[in-house]
Design an enzyme around this catalytic site. Sequence first.
Site, PDB file in Angstrom:
ATOM      1  N   GLU A 214       2.103  15.208 -21.988  1.00 42.21           N
ATOM      2  CA  GLU A 214       2.984  14.255 -21.294  1.00 42.21           C
ATOM      3  C   GLU A 214       2.459  12.879 -21.628  1.00 42.21           C
ATOM      4  O   GLU A 214       1.313  12.564 -21.291  1.00 42.21           O
ATOM      5  CB  GLU A 214       2.908  14.473 -19.779  1.00 42.21           C
ATOM      6  CG  GLU A 214       3.348  15.851 -19.315  1.00 42.21           C
ATOM      7  CD  GLU A 214       4.833  16.073 -19.477  1.00 42.21           C
ATOM      8  OE1 GLU A 214       5.575  15.091 -19.627  1.00 42.21           O
ATOM      9  OE2 GLU A 214       5.246  17.237 -19.492  1.00 42.21           O
ATOM     10  N   CYS A 248       3.708   5.808 -15.876  1.00 41.42           N
ATOM     11  CA  CYS A 248       4.359   6.089 -17.156  1.00 41.42           C
ATOM     12  C   CYS A 248       5.859   5.900 -17.023  1.00 41.42           C
ATOM     13  O   CYS A 248       6.537   5.573 -17.975  1.00 41.42           O
ATOM     14  CB  CYS A 248       4.036   7.501 -17.591  1.00 41.42           C
ATOM     15  SG  CYS A 248       4.331   8.671 -16.280  1.00 41.42           S
TER      16      CYS A 248
END
Length: 459
Positions: A214, A248
């Site tokens: 990720e 993020c």
Amino acid sequence: ADSATVERALDNAVAAHDGWNETPAAGRAAILEHAADLLEQRMPQYIALCTREAGKSIPDGVAEVREAVDFLRYYAGQARKLFTPEALPGPTGESNTLQLSGRGVFVCISPWNFPLAIFTGQVAAALAAGNSVIAKPAEQTNLIGYYAVKLLHEAGVPEAVLQFLPGDGATVGAALTRDPRVAGVAFTGSTETARAINRALAARDAAIGVLIAETGGQNALIADSSSLPEQLVKDAIGSAFTSAGQRCSAARVLFVQEDIADKVIGMLAGAMAELKVGDPGQLSTDVGPVIDEDARQILVDHAARMDKEATLIAEAALDDDAAHGCFFAPRAYELKSLDQLQREVFGPVLHVIRWKASQLDAVIAAINATGYGLTLGIHSRIDETVEKIAAKVKVGNCYVNRNQIGAVVGVQPFGGQNLSGTGPKAGGPHYLPRFTTEKTITVNTTAAGGNASLLTLSD
Ligand code: NAD
């Protein structure tokens, strides 16, 4: 940890795997649920740790603990469901069953920006699926990782099944990921590190490993002229500056249709003037510090470039208590085009770009052309526009008329496409299977004499 510790940890993990894998999934799940209970009971301690070690505001700390608890409960529930052997159809006289088991040793490598939630999520999934786990926290947040592992041990995970290995990414992380004993890696962090891990795994003369990565994003928020400026500005501020932009999922680029741009930019500057930037331990604080001096310097350098190449819209004021620590005042800049940003800027900087009504397709193409695909925000009250953007943009998480951060486990499974990650999405139904291996068992039931299945047809 040093290289000798890495060796010992790998030996322990290999030896511990079979026992844990043979523990019924319901037993593993019960341990994870017990850990969730303990974490909820000790919430204040963990919130304080998040503030003191990672500079998280108190609301961020609450969200962090909640998310960790959600991961523990969600993967426990998934394990109960998925590990029940599944009977498959077959010819008369034969039984077929499909069952899952752990793959072996999983290495979990996490970032500092969700030091409890992501750390616990990766570990919980790997454990729920029957793997032994070596967990490496980010260098900046070792204490939070340590306390998370202590809690899992207290809840009943055997020490050799979950080992905590703090250390430098380039030494401990690299030594773990190039070892042939490792069956898989769950990684969250930068795109560059994900590539290094991918290369390390591929270079091994071993069974081909699993990599769940990720990574970063270049997240946009598209607002057309039908969007409500008050709501848009509130969501843009929340998406760009919560957690000092160190998410993020954070909005990096606001594409605003030119018809409402002046009004929105004026309101944005006004709202930024109200941000309180300072001690994250105070409930009144909106924006805390950035993680360390290196991170601050990258932002200072970016701001220096933007000061020359873009137009400053606003810079928030720093509180007096921000004199101690790594603080960077949130800023908004107006850019001419997305090409002015080459990479993810991991901090409280929002870039604004105006677009004309005729340019919507070009805006979508520019976002897709970055190669990243994590989150996208859409603000519009025209259903057709929303549907068009949502269908065309290549991102993992698309949010309409709300902020674009704070994905909830089991509700908004989280993770990106392309440069933003491999999937499967964390906190979603497809995540746990990636940590498992499958086995089919086929039995000739007539070998016992006759068609045994007919004998059991009592109803
Ligand atoms: P990072 O890549 O610098 O570090 C992440 C982890 O990798 C750390 O534990 C580090 O020690 C380790 N590491 C570094 N080099 C390594 C190597 N060669 N081998 C093995 N491990 C190594 O990232 P960071 O600065 O800690 O985190 C910020 C980044 O994470 C941002 O890019 C952000 O977008 C991304 N992120 C993504 C998600 C998501 O779900 N997509 C979530 C949070 C953060």
